[in-house]
Design a protein around this motif. Structure first.
Motif, PDB file in Angstrom:
ATOM      1  N   ARG A  52       0.826  -1.199   0.000  1.00 48.13           N
ATOM      2  CA  ARG A  52       0.000   0.000   0.000  1.00 48.13           C
ATOM      3  C   ARG A  52       0.863   1.253   0.000  1.00 48.13           C
ATOM      4  N   ASN A  53       1.977   1.213   0.724  1.00 47.68           N
ATOM      5  CA  ASN A  53       2.889   2.354   0.675  1.00 47.68           C
ATOM      6  C   ASN A  53       3.419   2.566  -0.740  1.00 47.68           C
ATOM      7  N   THR A  54       3.774   1.449  -1.412  1.00 50.75           N
ATOM      8  CA  THR A  54       4.256   1.539  -2.793  1.00 50.75           C
ATOM      9  C   THR A  54       3.198   2.221  -3.662  1.00 50.75           C
ATOM     10  N   VAL A  56       0.377   4.092  -2.579  1.00 50.08           N
ATOM     11  CA  VAL A  56      -0.088   5.408  -2.127  1.00 50.08           C
ATOM     12  C   VAL A  56       1.030   6.451  -2.138  1.00 50.08           C
ATOM     13  N   HIS A  57       2.175   6.106  -1.543  1.00 50.33           N
ATOM     14  CA  HIS A  57       3.247   7.095  -1.431  1.00 50.33           C
ATOM     15  C   HIS A  57       4.209   7.052  -2.617  1.00 50.33           C
ATOM     16  N   GLY A  58       4.386   5.840  -3.179  1.00 41.33           N
ATOM     17  CA  GLY A  58       5.361   5.693  -4.261  1.00 41.33           C
ATOM     18  C   GLY A  58       4.742   5.866  -5.637  1.00 41.33           C
ATOM     19  N   SER A  81       9.120  -2.175  -4.837  1.00 39.99           N
ATOM     20  CA  SER A  81       9.856  -1.035  -5.363  1.00 39.99           C
ATOM     21  C   SER A  81       8.960  -0.087  -6.143  1.00 39.99           C
ATOM     22  N   ASP A  82       9.317   1.172  -6.035  1.00 36.52           N
ATOM     23  CA  ASP A  82       8.596   2.197  -6.798  1.00 36.52           C
ATOM     24  C   ASP A  82       9.598   3.233  -7.272  1.00 36.52           C
ATOM     25  N   GLU A  83       9.141   4.107  -8.130  1.00 35.99           N
ATOM     26  CA  GLU A  83      10.006   5.181  -8.607  1.00 35.99           C
ATOM     27  C   GLU A  83       9.415   6.519  -8.184  1.00 35.99           C
ATOM     28  N   TYR A  98       3.950   8.378  12.752  1.00 39.30           N
ATOM     29  CA  TYR A  98       4.265   9.408  11.774  1.00 39.30           C
ATOM     30  C   TYR A  98       3.630   9.095  10.434  1.00 39.30           C
ATOM     31  N   THR A  99       2.900  10.036   9.904  1.00 41.71           N
ATOM     32  CA  THR A  99       2.349   9.883   8.564  1.00 41.71           C
ATOM     33  C   THR A  99       2.396  11.215   7.843  1.00 41.71           C
ATOM     34  N   SER A 100       2.700  11.158   6.548  1.00 44.77           N
ATOM     35  CA  SER A 100       2.671  12.401   5.774  1.00 44.77           C
ATOM     36  C   SER A 100       1.288  12.562   5.148  1.00 44.77           C
ATOM     37  N   GLY A 101       0.473  11.517   5.295  1.00 41.53           N
ATOM     38  CA  GLY A 101      -0.878  11.568   4.738  1.00 41.53           C
ATOM     39  C   GLY A 101      -1.891  11.534   5.861  1.00 41.53           C
ATOM     40  N   GLY A 103      -2.923   8.401   7.200  1.00 42.04           N
ATOM     41  CA  GLY A 103      -2.937   7.043   7.743  1.00 42.04           C
ATOM     42  C   GLY A 103      -2.710   7.077   9.242  1.00 42.04           C
ATOM     43  N   LEU A 104      -2.554   5.888   9.816  1.00 42.53           N
ATOM     44  CA  LEU A 104      -2.231   5.814  11.233  1.00 42.53           C
ATOM     45  C   LEU A 104      -0.738   6.020  11.441  1.00 42.53           C
ATOM     46  N   GLY A 105       0.032   5.863  10.338  1.00 45.21           N
ATOM     47  CA  GLY A 105       1.472   5.969  10.461  1.00 45.21           C
ATOM     48  C   GLY A 105       2.090   4.763  11.132  1.00 45.21           C
ATOM     49  N   MET A 106       1.410   3.640  11.038  1.00 45.43           N
ATOM     50  CA  MET A 106       1.917   2.424  11.675  1.00 45.43           C
ATOM     51  C   MET A 106       2.481   1.440  10.652  1.00 45.43           C
ATOM     52  N   GLY A 107       2.302   1.734   9.373  1.00 49.39           N
ATOM     53  CA  GLY A 107       2.602   0.752   8.336  1.00 49.39           C
ATOM     54  C   GLY A 107       4.060   0.316   8.286  1.00 49.39           C
ATOM     55  N   LEU A 108       4.948   1.280   8.134  1.00 49.66           N
ATOM     56  CA  LEU A 108       6.351   0.964   7.914  1.00 49.66           C
ATOM     57  C   LEU A 108       6.972   0.332   9.163  1.00 49.66           C
ATOM     58  N   GLY A 109       6.788   0.988  10.306  1.00 51.21           N
ATOM     59  CA  GLY A 109       7.339   0.455  11.546  1.00 51.21           C
ATOM     60  C   GLY A 109       6.702  -0.882  11.902  1.00 51.21           C
TER      61      GLY A 109
ATOM     62  N   ASP B 223      -4.771  -5.158   8.387  1.00 53.98           N
ATOM     63  CA  ASP B 223      -3.587  -4.316   8.438  1.00 53.98           C
ATOM     64  C   ASP B 223      -3.986  -2.953   8.995  1.00 53.98           C
ATOM     65  N   SER B 224      -3.071  -1.998   8.941  1.00 56.58           N
ATOM     66  CA  SER B 224      -3.351  -0.736   9.620  1.00 56.58           C
ATOM     67  C   SER B 224      -4.551  -0.012   8.999  1.00 56.58           C
ATOM     68  N   LEU B 225      -4.740  -0.196   7.690  1.00 59.12           N
ATOM     69  CA  LEU B 225      -5.872   0.485   7.046  1.00 59.12           C
ATOM     70  C   LEU B 225      -7.205  -0.120   7.500  1.00 59.12           C
TER      71      LEU B 225
HETATM   72  N1  LIG Z   1       7.261   3.877  -0.789  1.00 60.70           N
HETATM   73  C1  LIG Z   1       7.261   5.084  -0.209  1.00 60.70           C
HETATM   74  N2  LIG Z   1       7.587   6.185  -0.919  1.00 60.70           N
HETATM   75  C2  LIG Z   1       7.609   7.413  -0.331  1.00 60.70           C
HETATM   76  N3  LIG Z   1       7.286   7.634   0.960  1.00 60.70           N
HETATM   77  C3  LIG Z   1       6.958   6.584   1.736  1.00 60.70           C
HETATM   78  C4  LIG Z   1       6.921   5.251   1.196  1.00 60.70           C
HETATM   79  N4  LIG Z   1       6.580   4.413   2.196  1.00 60.70           N
HETATM   80  C5  LIG Z   1       6.391   5.178   3.291  1.00 60.70           C
HETATM   81  N5  LIG Z   1       6.627   6.489   3.024  1.00 60.70           N
HETATM   82  C6  LIG Z   1       6.551   7.611   3.961  1.00 60.70           C
HETATM   83  O1  LIG Z   1       6.611   7.093   5.267  1.00 60.70           O
HETATM   84  C7  LIG Z   1       5.493   7.519   6.038  1.00 60.70           C
HETATM   85  C8  LIG Z   1       5.150   6.454   7.044  1.00 60.70           C
HETATM   86  O2  LIG Z   1       4.664   5.285   6.391  1.00 60.70           O
HETATM   87  P1  LIG Z   1       3.647   4.345   7.160  1.00 60.70           P
HETATM   88  O3  LIG Z   1       3.303   3.209   6.266  1.00 60.70           O
HETATM   89  O4  LIG Z   1       4.269   4.019   8.472  1.00 60.70           O
HETATM   90  O5  LIG Z   1       2.400   5.274   7.405  1.00 60.70           O
HETATM   91  P2  LIG Z   1       1.234   5.705   6.419  1.00 60.70           P
HETATM   92  O6  LIG Z   1       1.332   4.936   5.154  1.00 60.70           O
HETATM   93  O7  LIG Z   1       1.248   7.173   6.295  1.00 60.70           O
HETATM   94  O8  LIG Z   1      -0.064   5.246   7.217  1.00 60.70           O
HETATM   95  P3  LIG Z   1      -0.583   3.755   7.468  1.00 60.70           P
HETATM   96  O9  LIG Z   1      -0.525   3.515   8.935  1.00 60.70           O
HETATM   97  O10 LIG Z   1      -1.973   3.735   6.954  1.00 60.70           O
HETATM   98  O11 LIG Z   1       0.325   2.824   6.725  1.00 60.70           O
HETATM   99  C9  LIG Z   1       4.415   7.783   5.017  1.00 60.70           C
HETATM  100  O12 LIG Z   1       3.442   8.673   5.498  1.00 60.70           O
HETATM  101  C10 LIG Z   1       5.229   8.353   3.864  1.00 60.70           C
HETATM  102  O13 LIG Z   1       5.493   9.708   4.067  1.00 60.70           O
END
Ligand SMILES: Nc1ncnc2c1ncn2[C@@H]1O[C@H](COP(=O)(O)OP(=O)(O)OP(=O)(O)O)[C@@H](O)[C@H]1O
Ligand SMILES: [Mg+2]
Lengths: 146, 299
Positions: A52-54, A56-58, A81-83, A98-101, A103-109, B223-225
């Protein structure tokens, strides 16, 4: 050999529907390699977050899935991977909440906690690749830098 | 290589093309790696494109050797069909139409034909013609194989979309006076959870429900969403004056949620839909009296 064909794959990530595909593929691949139910669920959930990060953010990209073995242990490696814009501050991005959007900001961690190995390669303006590996019976050796 | 044509045993043009493909596999794969189809699909590394190209050449060689250059169903193709399907799907997702993809596949033909003609230099014109014809037919068949994967992928997409539509039909069930439940099954993406939330809130109003149960037994991944959607729905129900209970969190999912770091602490959870109903009934003041074990045994 005949199992590896079903595990290895490169799946596009360009829509919500592709996320369904990614989850399904990872679940099947993990089951095929002998991951238990909890381990499968963890890996699929991590894949869901990273894919989803790939998306939404990528701005879209792909997942590569491959079986790996080390020290007699079997595992599954997923690479997203994304560009897109890249992650300017990785420590910040990994921080829970932390989220730049919006979200909950829990995805990556969270994804990092759900897998055995986690690696981010991100270059500003060039894109992001997150590679994770989980092992069927835990990491082969106590974690060591290679 | 004139010694290839052994005396007494004349190879057919198709077989000769098969030999040629096998011999020139590496060279053809290298040329293809620069063709649009391979270059745009394998963007990460050229070696991957070459590797994929080798597999396709190998398959074509097998088909030619079996003299089945006109048959899409030839065994040789089965090895690469999935790979071709993935490549075609990737092009199609990138926005190419089927006919554009067809043109890209067709563009693979000339580099191979050129190589073949160069190799047949000095041979009678008739041989050259027969071999190039066989190769051209073979490449045409490859094009059909790729197109076929695209068409069946299109059908699959329609099936998938249909499935998703079905998923959206989320029934809200009245379990008891004042108690409604939604059994969630399948993927809970943003669009669908919006539908779930709206139908649930509507029925809370309609049914004057004080309890709403969201049963996620049928949701494969939380998942988180998904967690965020659940929490939003719970909060919205609360604003409508109803208490929302999430039931059916399986053990593997519970563990995963904890590792993910999501705190469902504000959400009332129950193991099963039955437990959730029991909880709601008790809170409504209903008494659930277990049957006397003696009587139960004697019945
Ligand atoms: N593939 C990516 N490309 C660019 N920025 C990213 C990417 N993955 C994560 N990020 C940055 O890292 C931040 C934290 O990601 P994280 O997945 O933890 O939270 P989120 O996606 O904002 O919310 P959610 O909890 O719904 O996943 C994002 O808000 C974004 O700014
Ligand atoms: Mg995220």
């Amino acid at each position: 050999m005949q199992t590896a064909g079903g595990v290895s794959a490169c799946l596009p990530i360009h829509s919500d529907l592709d996320l369904v595909w990614v989850r399904q593929h990872v679940r099947q691949a993990a089951a095929q390699l002998g991951f238990g139910l909890v381990a499968q669920t963890k890996l699929v959930t991590a894949a869901s977050e990273l894919a989803r990060n790939t998306l939404v953010h990528g701005g879209g990209g792909q997942m590569e899935c491959a079986p790996v073995s080390r020290g007699g242990g079997q595992g599954l490696r997923l690479s997203f991977s994304d560009e897109g814009p890249g992650i300017p501050d990785l420590d910040q991005a990994l921080r829970d909440g932390y989220t730049s959007g919006e979200g909950l900001g829990m995805g990556l961690g969270g994804a990092r906690r759900l897998v055995h190995e986690f690696h981010v390669d991100s270059r500003q303006g060039r894109g992001t690749t997150v590679t994770v590996t989980s092992w069927v019976s835990g990491p082969p050796r106590p974690r060591e830098e290679q | 290589m004139p010694e290839q044509v052994a005396a007494g045993h004349q190879e057919t043009p198709a077989q000769e093309v098969g030999d040629f493909l096998r011999r020139r596999r590496e060279q053809i794969a290298q040329r293809w790696a620069d063709a649009a189809l391979f270059r745009t699909v394998f963007t990460v590394s050229r070696e991957e494109a070459v590797e994929a190209g080798r597999a396709v050449v190998e398959a074509l060689a097998a088909v030619a050797a079996a003299e089945r250059v006109e048959e899409q169903e030839a065994d040789g193709f089965s090895v690469v069909r999935e790979q071709l399907a993935r490549m075609a799907a990737s092009r199609s997702r990138a926005g190419s139409t089927n006919s554009q993809i067809s043109v890209e596949v067709d563009a693979l033909r000339m580099p191979v034909v050129d190589l073949l003609i160069a190799e047949l230099e000095g041979r009678p014109a008739e041989d050259v013609r027969d071999c190039t014809t066989a190769l051209t037919v073979l490449m045409g068949t490859l094009r059909l194989v790729v197109l076929e994967t695209l068409l069946s992928a299109g059908q699959e997409l329609i099936n998938r979309q249909h499935l998703q539509l079905l998923e959206v039909a989320t029934p809200v069930i009245k379990l008891w006076e004042g108690i409604v439940a939604v059994p969630l099954i399948g993927t809970l993406d943003s669009a669908r959870s919006q539908v779930v939330m709206e139908t649930l809130l509507d029925s809370i109003v309609e049914q004057h429900a004080r309890f709403a149960i969201l049963d996620i037994t049928g949701v494969p991944t939380v998942d988180s969403l998904v967690a965020q959607h659940l929490m939003k729905t719970v909060a919205a129900a609360r604003l409508m004056g109803a208490e929302c209970i999430v039931s059916g969190i399986r053990p593997a999912i519970a563990q995963t949620i904890v590792h993910l770091g999501i705190d469902l602490g504000t959400v009332k959870t129950q193991a099963s839909l039955a437990d959730a109903l029991g909880y709601a009934l008790r809170k409504q003041g209903a008494h659930i009296v277990p049957q006397d074990p003696h009587h139960a045994g004697s019945r």
